[in-house]
Design a protein around this motif. Structure first.
Motif, mmCIF file in Angstrom:
data_model
loop_
_atom_site.group_PDB
_atom_site.id
_atom_site.type_symbol
_atom_site.label_atom_id
_atom_site.label_comp_id
_atom_site.label_asym_id
_atom_site.label_seq_id
_atom_site.Cartn_x
_atom_site.Cartn_y
_atom_site.Cartn_z
ATOM 1 N N THR A 322 0.808 -1.415 0.045
ATOM 2 C CA THR A 322 -0.137 0.086 0.038
ATOM 3 C C THR A 322 0.831 1.339 -0.038
ATOM 4 O O THR A 322 0.504 2.222 -0.818
ATOM 5 N N ASP A 416 -5.153 -2.890 -7.087
ATOM 6 C CA ASP A 416 -4.800 -3.518 -5.680
ATOM 7 C C ASP A 416 -5.348 -5.073 -5.813
ATOM 8 O O ASP A 416 -6.563 -5.217 -6.165
ATOM 9 N N GLU A 417 -4.544 -5.984 -5.371
ATOM 10 C CA GLU A 417 -5.013 -7.249 -4.968
ATOM 11 C C GLU A 417 -5.463 -8.161 -6.281
ATOM 12 O O GLU A 417 -6.531 -8.830 -6.108
ATOM 13 N N GLY A 572 -6.179 -8.090 2.205
ATOM 14 C CA GLY A 572 -5.870 -6.569 2.478
ATOM 15 C C GLY A 572 -6.497 -6.054 3.932
ATOM 16 O O GLY A 572 -5.796 -5.210 4.535
HETATM 17 MG MG MG Z 1 -2.839 -5.060 0.553
#
Ligand code: MG
Ligand code: ADP
Length: 705
Positions: A322, A416-417, A572
């Motif tokens: 992050t 993200d992810e 997350g």
């Molecule tokens: Mg993360």
């Protein structure tokens, strides 16, 4: 070659004589449009006539019921009797079929397939495969695979056995609607008679040692008697290699041409300065790890290079992706542009927004969170703020960015992810903001060799270091009978002021909306009884997003101490005060998924625990006890489950290979990549272009990477 052989493989299947409208529709539904499509769907198994065991000999065969990997045997007989009942304890449908081949009888037992009792008839001829078990009245076969060879008393409907089984090997095909295995065999025979060989489209260095396309297809649909049955069933013959090579070469051409296209595009250059460096530094709450610094340097190099960045960032859970995302976004946001962070779930998007708010401090008003279920007025305002350029940092969910968001000056997108963000989505976003830079952060570490071949058009960065002060997470595997020890541990941690997760598996993890909530409800009662008065929240995929966010929020803020969840918390979620996670029915999860879950604890300075409760597959689960290295775990997981399951069915965009296997064939893929780069440099032939066009559709390559 027969004079009938005049049809190219690209001919529509509707030319086939054995194809009525119902069958044509079934092929269409299965994505089979051309003769080539039909041939590319290979038999799932080959039965060697010589391997069929006489039922009269079964008693004599020794078999050991304790052996896990028992020998699969093949039998062929006529149905003597069919019986339908319910099992006594679990009330499951039980179908018992008595098979007779003239030398003896064998009972086949099926669980939970009540339709079999209706469709199988006395007199039908059946082929059955499975291991033998010791039943009460002698050997029996439980849960065998079966193939209907002929209908009793009406052999003409399917053709007599002698007519079907003319060679040593009988290929078996998956049933497609009204098209049985045997009908498919006939259709394939017709195609093989009428199709003529295509022009060679593989470069010579790839296919010198391999049979031609049509020859390979013939070898696999009508194996000659001298074929090696074991290699056929393992899909490891040269004919298989030929077809795998074609799929991989098409894939590699797609990847390489995209890469070449990207390298030729002009990227936005982010101007760096001492000022910018100072500014970024002022946001940082702690020193970057060495790995974060290295990766950020790679990103800065891209952003200032004049080319379009297209980078995959892999990092183990908790490695601090992050912060890298934030710094990258700040590069463009602090130099006059806009940057967007896309998260897979609303829970995560909210959390990222919170993190960004903290990092931005007094500048937090320059960030905008954008979620699907926002109130209309609120959303309108958010969109206006994005369109005017008033906000520079935009955080939202993947789904949202397919809607009508207009940017003022979008220069960087961080995903993200999710390592396979579809090309289509990317194109849609590109329409909105010129040609932004891309940073994709992977949810699951992918073994390096595979990542290189699979994501050949992405540059790769790896975060291979955890932030300092992390303690290894104590991992335990408990038998179901010992579950009480897990609750004791939770009790101890809660008493010390910490928080805890309990994860209950969804029954159908691919689609939580369909999940029966029985498991999680049972677990909730158990926890409420075990921890009376404890502040407990329950989250699962059936909740309305607002409700879900409110419940998560209570846990993140520390108001709720215990969180019972399905895998919605898998990626997350960051709650440093949570020090223990207990996963029930751990065997229902993949190793990488469990590793992701484990990454939810051990985020603070306190010693943390990860406890799996399971009485099954303990050897597999033990891998997690032994190592905390996400890349090692991913490798194991990949070996055990194969790429399809490893990447998950939800991860759209894996090529739909029929023959190739990304793990097994990664060496072939490597050669294909080299050959593809060369072929592109030299220019593709007409045959290659045409073929590539078709393969793109068939393999769904347009949606890949
Ligand atoms: Mg993360
Ligand atoms: P992931 O890579 O799994 O997304 P996160 O970005 O959520 O990991 O980071 C995990 C935790 O590590 C967060 O609590 C974050 O604040 C912390 N963290 C990240 N970078 C550093 C650092 N350089 N030093 C100390 N803590 C860090």
């Amino acid at each position: 070659m027969s004079s009938l052989a005049t049809l190219p493989l690209s001919t529509q299947v509707t030319v086939l004589r054995g194809l009525g409208p119902a069958r044509a529709a079934a092929l269409q539904d299965a994505g089979i449009h051309t003769l080539g499509d039909l041939l590319m769907q290979l038999p799932y198994r080959y039965v060697d006539r010589g391997s069929i065991v006489k039922l009269g000999d079964l008693e004599l065969r020794s078999f050991n019921p304790d052996l896990e990997d028992r020998e699969i045997i093949t039998v062929l007989g006529e149905i003597h009797d069919v019986r339908q009942s319910l099992t006594r304890i679990q009330r499951m449908a039980l179908t018992e079929v008595l098979l007779n081949d003239g030398t003896g009888m064998l009972k086949l037992v099926f669980f939970n397939q009540p339709y079999l009792g209706r469709s199988l008839k006395i007199g039908d001829r059946l082929l059955a495969f499975g291991p033998l078990s010791q039943g009460r009245g002698g050997p029996e076969m439980r849960g065998p695979q079966i193939e209907l060879m002929a209908r009793g008393g009406n052999e003409n409907t399917l053709g007599g056995l002698e007519e079907i089984w003319v060679r040593r090997f009988l290929p078996l095909y998956r049933k497609l609607g009204p098209i049985s295995s045997l009908v498919r065999k006939k259709l394939v025979e017709e195609v093989l008679l009428r199709a003529h060989p295509p022009e060679e489209w593989l470069p010579p260095e790839l296919c010198r040692h391999l049979p031609g396309t049509l020859t390979a297809l013939r070898l696999l649909h009508q194996p000659p008697d001298e074929s090696d049955g074991r290699l056929l069933n393992l899909r490891e013959t040269p004919a298989h290699e030929r077809l795998a090579m074609e799929e991989l070469f098409a894939f590699a051409l797609g990847v390489e041409s995209r890469r070449a296209g990207r390298l030729s595009r002009r990227g936005l250059v982010v101007p760096t300065s001492q000022n910018l460096r100072e500014r970024l530094k002022s946001f940082l709450p702690f020193h970057l790890t060495g790995a974060q610094r290295q990766v950020f340097k790679e990103i800065v190099d891209d952003l200032t290079s004049g080319r379009v960045m297209h980078r995959l960032l892999q990092g183990d859970v908790g490695s601090g992706k992050t912060l890298v995302a934030f710094l990258s976004l700040a590069m463009v946001a602090e130099t006059g542009g806009q940057g967007a962070l896309l998260a897979p779930t609303e829970v995560l998007a909210r959390q990222h927004a919170l993190t960004f708010e903290r990092l931005l401090g007094g500048e937090a008003h320059r960030m905008q969170l954008l979620l699907g279920p926002m109130k209309a007025a609120e959303k309108r305002e958010a969109l206006a703020r994005i369109a005017s350029g008033e906000v520079r940092y935009i955080v939202g969910t993947h789904a949202l960015f397919q809607e009508a968001v207009r940017f003022r000056d979008l220069r960087l997108v961080v995903v993200d992810e999710q390592h396979r963000f579809g090309v289509k989505q990317r194109e849609a976003l590109k329409q909105k903001g010129g040609d932004p830079h891309w940073l994709v952060m992977s949810a699951t570490p992918i073994p390096r060799s595979l990542a290189l071949s699979l994501f050949g058009d992405l540059d790769q960065s790896v975060l291979d270091e955890l932030p300092p002060g992390r303690q290894p997470i104590t991992t335990k595997l408990l038998d179901t009978d010992a579950a009480e020890r897990a609750w004791d541990l939770i009790e101890k941690e809660l008493k010390a002021g910490r928080q805890a997760f309990v994860v209950s598996p969804a029954i159908d993890p691919t689609d939580e909306s369909k999940v029966r909530l029985r498991d999680i409800q049972a677990m909730e009662s158990l926890l409420r009884a075990r921890f009376p008065g404890m502040d407990l929240e329950v989250v699962h995929g059936r909740l309305k997003p607002d409700d879900m966010a409110a419940r998560m929020d209570r846990f993140v803020r520390g108001d709720a101490k215990l969180l019972l969840a399905t895998t919605v918390i898998e990626v997350g979620v960051d709650v440093p005060n949570a020090t223990v996670m207990v996963v029930d029915h751990a065997e229902r999860f993949g190793l990488s998924q469990l590793h992701q879950l484990r990454g939810r604890v051990g985020r603070g300075v306190d010693r943390s625990f990860f406890v799996m409760i399971s009485s099954a597959e303990t050897e597999r689960l033990h891998v997690l006890v032994e190592t905390q290295d996400g890349f090692k775990i991913a490798q194991k997981d990949l070996e055990i489950r194969g790429p399809g399951e490893f990447f998950g069915t939800r991860q759209a965009g894996l090529p739909q290979f029929q023959v190739a296997d990304l793990v097994r064939d990664r060496r072939l893929l490597q050669s294909c990549r080299e050959a593809a780069a060369k072929a592109l440099a030299e220019g593709l032939s007409e045959a290659q272009k045409e073929w590539l066009q078709r393969e793109r559709v068939r393999l769904k390559l347009a949606e890949v990477s």
